[in-house]
Design a protein around this motif. Structure first.
Motif, mmCIF file in Angstrom:
data_model
loop_
_atom_site.group_PDB
_atom_site.id
_atom_site.type_symbol
_atom_site.label_atom_id
_atom_site.label_comp_id
_atom_site.label_asym_id
_atom_site.label_seq_id
_atom_site.Cartn_x
_atom_site.Cartn_y
_atom_site.Cartn_z
ATOM 1 N N ASN A 148 97.420 126.813 92.360
ATOM 2 C CA ASN A 148 96.143 127.270 92.912
ATOM 3 C C ASN A 148 96.264 128.631 93.603
ATOM 4 O O ASN A 148 95.543 128.913 94.543
ATOM 5 C CB ASN A 148 95.616 126.209 93.904
ATOM 6 C CG ASN A 148 94.109 126.205 93.997
ATOM 7 O OD1 ASN A 148 93.437 126.602 93.042
ATOM 8 N ND2 ASN A 148 93.580 125.781 95.127
ATOM 9 N N TYR A 254 96.420 127.218 106.423
ATOM 10 C CA TYR A 254 96.027 127.440 105.028
ATOM 11 C C TYR A 254 97.236 127.553 104.107
ATOM 12 O O TYR A 254 98.094 128.431 104.280
ATOM 13 C CB TYR A 254 95.186 128.723 104.918
ATOM 14 C CG TYR A 254 94.876 129.073 103.493
ATOM 15 C CD1 TYR A 254 94.024 128.273 102.741
ATOM 16 C CD2 TYR A 254 95.462 130.176 102.877
ATOM 17 C CE1 TYR A 254 93.747 128.569 101.410
ATOM 18 C CE2 TYR A 254 95.191 130.486 101.555
ATOM 19 C CZ TYR A 254 94.341 129.676 100.831
ATOM 20 O OH TYR A 254 94.080 129.965 99.525
ATOM 21 N N VAL A 258 97.118 122.871 99.053
ATOM 22 C CA VAL A 258 96.731 121.632 99.746
ATOM 23 C C VAL A 258 95.360 121.818 100.391
ATOM 24 O O VAL A 258 94.943 122.934 100.699
ATOM 25 C CB VAL A 258 97.751 121.227 100.840
ATOM 26 C CG1 VAL A 258 99.033 120.699 100.239
ATOM 27 C CG2 VAL A 258 98.041 122.381 101.782
ATOM 28 N N GLU A 259 94.673 120.706 100.594
ATOM 29 C CA GLU A 259 93.382 120.745 101.295
ATOM 30 C C GLU A 259 93.087 119.365 101.857
ATOM 31 O O GLU A 259 92.891 118.440 101.079
ATOM 32 C CB GLU A 259 92.280 121.187 100.315
ATOM 33 C CG GLU A 259 90.904 121.267 100.938
ATOM 34 C CD GLU A 259 90.850 122.212 102.144
ATOM 35 O OE1 GLU A 259 91.504 123.250 102.103
ATOM 36 O OE2 GLU A 259 90.178 121.866 103.117
ATOM 37 N N HIS A 285 95.944 119.580 96.685
ATOM 38 C CA HIS A 285 94.640 120.089 96.235
ATOM 39 C C HIS A 285 94.296 119.493 94.861
ATOM 40 O O HIS A 285 95.162 119.412 93.988
ATOM 41 C CB HIS A 285 94.722 121.619 96.136
ATOM 42 C CG HIS A 285 93.381 122.271 96.069
ATOM 43 N ND1 HIS A 285 92.573 122.181 94.964
ATOM 44 C CD2 HIS A 285 92.702 123.013 96.975
ATOM 45 C CE1 HIS A 285 91.449 122.854 95.186
ATOM 46 N NE2 HIS A 285 91.508 123.363 96.409
ATOM 47 N N ASN A 287 92.895 120.740 92.360
ATOM 48 C CA ASN A 287 93.252 121.638 91.244
ATOM 49 C C ASN A 287 94.722 121.468 90.856
ATOM 50 O O ASN A 287 95.092 121.575 89.690
ATOM 51 C CB ASN A 287 93.039 123.108 91.642
ATOM 52 C CG ASN A 287 91.569 123.451 91.723
ATOM 53 O OD1 ASN A 287 90.726 122.647 91.301
ATOM 54 N ND2 ASN A 287 91.263 124.625 92.274
ATOM 55 N N SER A 300 95.156 110.351 95.106
ATOM 56 C CA SER A 300 95.322 111.388 96.134
ATOM 57 C C SER A 300 96.755 111.316 96.642
ATOM 58 O O SER A 300 97.500 110.382 96.324
ATOM 59 C CB SER A 300 94.346 111.145 97.286
ATOM 60 O OG SER A 300 94.590 109.872 97.835
#
Ligand code: FA5
Length: 335
Positions: A148, A254, A258-259, A285, A287, A300
């Motif tokens: 990503n 950030y 990852v998110e 993440h 993506n 997840s």
């Protein structure tokens, strides 16, 4: 018996007499060679067995073996007595002190990073993780794009990269192994792996930064894995690694892959002491999950990346990371 039996008898008598008369170990060795050796006299005598009557061969072979046994036993006994005499004369020598300790040999040992890496592996293996790895020379795709971080994205500048003429990179982190592990497992959870290894960044070394250092990546994917699992697994891991109950704190940070993403800080449980910044982590993440062939709607998970050199520095009280790769025996011999 064609005279063979008599020759055997006299050979055996002579050998025993010579053994009895020998004055040193080297003489015994010579006797052993000329009588018992592969081309020695007994072997020569054995060759005559073909000329005997079939009925005489068995008894003659047996006699040869008996003679061999008797000579070998006499040799052994005599060697032992020479050895005992040598020892006692050495012990009688007033210059010889049998209580003196033997000189110490310099024994090799493991590098502090190897030690810490093995401890980390051991802890995660016991928690059901596999240990895996990936190449140090990576493709741009695995080091950046599939994580990503597209080429136009400013996040590329977070890690100053060594590029090869071929367009490959020296991997800037172990996060590429997340993808390799997902792909190798056909995107099928549960996936629980750690991946220790060397990473490289085009940085000017100082006391806490190197251009070549070590990370351990971790990845855990399954249905319903949450930030609570991330915190639980990493708290358990750090408490075991540091040998005392630890508490961790997640600060939002950030990382493109990852998110949400976090920096994780650690301190001794209940200590009210300073927080120590130790690693990056977060929920993988979607993506990245999709790039690894994982069903991002159902599955997840979390990932983390620890700097091993920094852990080793804390562990052993090392004040400058540049010692790690120095190869300096004054440093290395302390561990
Ligand atoms: C990363 O490299 C991310 N890949 C970590 C990650 C993995 C985040 C999975 C989320 C999920 P970062 O650049 O912060 O993040 O490096 C991670 C650790 O490597 C740092 O905490 C630090 O301990 C160590 N580190 C980074 N740069 C250096 C350096 N130049 N010398 C020594 N250790 C370093």
């Amino acid at each position: 018996m064609n005279g063979l039996a008599e020759r055997l008898q006299s050979l055996s008598d002579e050998a025993l007499a010579k053994i009895g008369a020998a004055t040193g170990a080297s003489e015994l060795e010579e006797i052993e060679k000329t009588i018992l050796g592969r081309k020695g006299e007994l072997a020569l005598l054995m060759r005559g067995i073909g000329g005997l009557e079939p009925s005489e061969r068995g008894p003659f072979g047996k006699a040869v073996n008996e003679a061999k046994g008797a000579i070998a036993a006499a040799l052994g006994e005599r060697k032992d007595s020479f050895e005992a005499a040598r020892m006692s004369s050495e012990l009688d020598d007033p210059h010889f002190d049998p209580t003196e300790p033997t000189p110490e040999h310099a024994v090799g040992h493991l590098h502090p990073i190897t030690k810490v890496r093995r401890e980390v592996e051991e802890i995660f293996l016991r928690m059901g993780f596999d240990v895996t790895d990936g190449p140090e020379v990576e493709t741009e795709e695995f080091n950046f794009d599939l994580l990503n971080i597209p080429s136009h994205h400013p996040a590329r500048d977070l890690q100053d990269t060594f590029w090869l003429d071929s367009g490959h990179v020296l991997r800037t982190h172990t996060s590429c192994v997340q993808l390799r592990a997902m792909i190798a497992r056909g995107g099928k959870p549960p996936i629980r792996v750690i991946a220790p290894g060397r990473v490289f960044r085009n940085e000017q070394p100082d006391a806490t930064h190197e251009h070549t250092f070590h990370q351990v990546e971790g990845l855990m994917l399954d249905e319903g894995v949450s930030v609570a699992d991330l915190k639980g697994v990493l708290t358990t891991f750090l408490s075991r690694l540091f040998g005392q109950a630890c508490e961790v704190r997640l600060r939002p940070h950030y990382f493109p892959f990852v998110e949400p993403g976090f920096e994780l800080d650690v301190r001794r449980a209940g200590s009210k002491g300073e927080w120590l910044e130790l690693m990056g982590c977060g929920m993988v993440h979607p993506n990245v999950l999709r790039a690894g062939g994982v069903d991002a709607d159902r599955i997840s998970g979390f990932a983390f990346g620890i700097g091993l050199d920094r852990v080793a520095m804390m562990r052993y009280g090392i004040d400058d990371i540049r010692w790690m790769m120095s190869g300096d025996p004054r440093f290395l011999s302390q561990f």
